[in-house]
Scaffold this active site. Structure first.
Site, short mmCIF file in Angstrom:
data_model
loop_
_atom_site.label_atom_id
_atom_site.label_comp_id
_atom_site.label_asym_id
_atom_site.label_seq_id
_atom_site.Cartn_x
_atom_site.Cartn_y
_atom_site.Cartn_z
N ASP A 57 100.09 -73.66 -1.27
CA ASP A 57 100.33 -72.94 -2.53
C ASP A 57 99.06 -73.01 -3.39
O ASP A 57 98.14 -73.78 -3.08
CB ASP A 57 101.53 -73.62 -3.22
CG ASP A 57 102.22 -72.74 -4.24
OD1 ASP A 57 101.92 -71.53 -4.29
OD2 ASP A 57 103.07 -73.27 -5.00
N GLU B 96 96.02 -63.85 -5.85
CA GLU B 96 96.71 -63.49 -7.11
C GLU B 96 95.82 -62.61 -7.98
O GLU B 96 94.64 -62.89 -8.16
CB GLU B 96 97.08 -64.79 -7.85
CG GLU B 96 97.81 -64.56 -9.16
CD GLU B 96 98.31 -65.89 -9.77
OE1 GLU B 96 98.71 -66.80 -9.01
OE2 GLU B 96 98.28 -66.00 -11.01
N GLY C 157 107.76 -73.02 -13.75
CA GLY C 157 108.40 -74.15 -14.45
C GLY C 157 109.49 -73.78 -15.42
O GLY C 157 109.92 -74.60 -16.22
N THR D 261 112.18 -70.01 -10.08
CA THR D 261 113.26 -70.79 -10.70
C THR D 261 113.86 -70.05 -11.89
O THR D 261 115.07 -70.07 -12.09
CB THR D 261 112.73 -72.19 -11.13
OG1 THR D 261 112.38 -72.92 -9.97
CG2 THR D 261 113.75 -72.96 -11.95
N THR E 263 110.33 -75.59 -9.13
CA THR E 263 110.82 -76.46 -10.21
C THR E 263 112.27 -76.89 -10.03
O THR E 263 112.60 -78.06 -10.23
CB THR E 263 110.63 -75.75 -11.56
OG1 THR E 263 109.23 -75.48 -11.70
CG2 THR E 263 111.10 -76.59 -12.72
P1 13P Z 1 108.88 -72.46 -10.07
O1 13P Z 1 108.36 -73.85 -10.03
O2 13P Z 1 108.99 -71.93 -11.44
O3 13P Z 1 110.12 -72.30 -9.28
O4 13P Z 1 107.75 -71.57 -9.35
C1 13P Z 1 107.25 -71.99 -8.12
C2 13P Z 1 106.03 -71.25 -7.76
O5 13P Z 1 105.82 -70.13 -8.15
C3 13P Z 1 105.08 -71.93 -6.87
O6 13P Z 1 103.93 -71.21 -6.65
#
Ligand code: 13P
Length: 283
Positions: A81, A133, A178, A208, A230
């Site tokens: 990631d 991105e 998050g 999330t 998250t």
């Molecule tokens: P969240 O932590 O908000 O679920 O997003 C995860 C994310 O986009 C990882 O790249």
């Protein structure tokens, strides 16, 4: 079986669903990812933040994931990631990751293109997929904050994709990393324009905070991968607080973590169900 993200995204695009890409926060929770994928008969992507990569180590992550993928007979992409350290990304490629993300969203566009191309050239030679991105997705993830979000410009995204030939493109249109206390207000107009301008599989970060009611429209507008991190971490801590506070000191630690792992599996299954347009798919 470990497969590339590209292979998973092609299937998702063809069958109109979104691949769930789930952040691994510790080693303990890994088997639950596979149980969820197996029970729903659905391929998944397992994504590794810089923090998790340093905590567990690239080699161990690859060997654990490969062992489980073969043992459970599940199709899984192992994805690095957000990362902007070129040397580290190349190490992940060499270690056996099947997908990597170069995050140059904070850079001027031409610099983002130049560095993304470097990674694409390196990774594609070894059959590894690349995500990048354009536009900046805000919020905080694994202690890393992006204060200023910036919606993706559709023309910039089209230019970026033509220049870099990435396998997946993360775009910004209102989601934030998050966000677990509220739901994101997504700008579907921006997403639709990006979808019309760019032929790439699109990725939604900050999954999330996304409402299940929005999933159908997201998929219709090219979102083929949804990142979830998250909620897995928050739920693990919540359950862990409960099990740890209720336990005596002579209990095995294992017994305190199994309920946390079970919760993670439950959430991943629920997400997969919604990302698959409310249906389980055959592998
Ligand atoms: P969240 O932590 O908000 O679920 O997003 C995860 C994310 O986009 C990882 O790249």
């Amino acid at each position: 079986m470990l497969v590339t993200l590209k292979e998973l995204l092609e299937d998702a695009q063809k069958k109109k669903y979104a691949i769930g890409s789930f952040n691994l926060h510790n080693m303990e929770m890994l088997p639950s990812f596979f149980e969820a994928a197996k029970e729903t008969k659905t391929p998944i992507s397992i994504q590794i933040s810089n923090g998790t990569a340093k905590y567990i180590g690239l080699d161990l992550i690859v060997s654990m994931t490969r062992t489980l993928a073969e043992r459970e007979n599940v199709k899984v992409a192992l994805h690095l990631d957000h990362n902007s350290d070129l040397d580290f990304i190349k190490k992940a490629v060499d270690a056996g990751f099947t997908s990597v993300m170069f995050d140059g969203a904070h850079l001027p566009l031409e610099e983002n293109i130049r560095l993304t191309k470097d990674i694409v050239q390196y990774a594609h030679k070894q059959g590894v997929s690349v995500e990048a991105e354009v536009g900046a997705i805000g919020g905080t993830e694994d202690g890393v904050s992006v204060e200023h979000s910036n919606h993706t410009d559709p023309e910039e995204a089209a230019y970026f994709y033509k220049e870099t030939n990435v396998d997946a493109l993360a775009v910004s249109f209102g989601s934030a990393h998050g966000q677990y206390r509220s739901k994101a207000a997504l700008d579907f107009d921006v997403l639709h324009k990006i979808y019309e301008a760019v032929d790439a599989p699109l990725v939604l970060h900050g999954g999330t905070g996304v409402s299940y009611d929005d999933i159908g429209v997201l998929i219709e507008n090219g979102i083929s991968k949804i990142n979830i991190g998250t909620i897995l971490n928050v739920t693990y801590i919540e359950k862990g607080k409960e099990t740890f506070s209720e336990s005596s000191l002579d209990n095995s630690l294992r017994n305190l973590l199994i309920p946390c792992n079970d919760k993670v599996k439950e959430i991943i299954k629920e997400k997969i169900y919604h990302f698959n347009n409310n249906r389980a798919l055959a592998n």
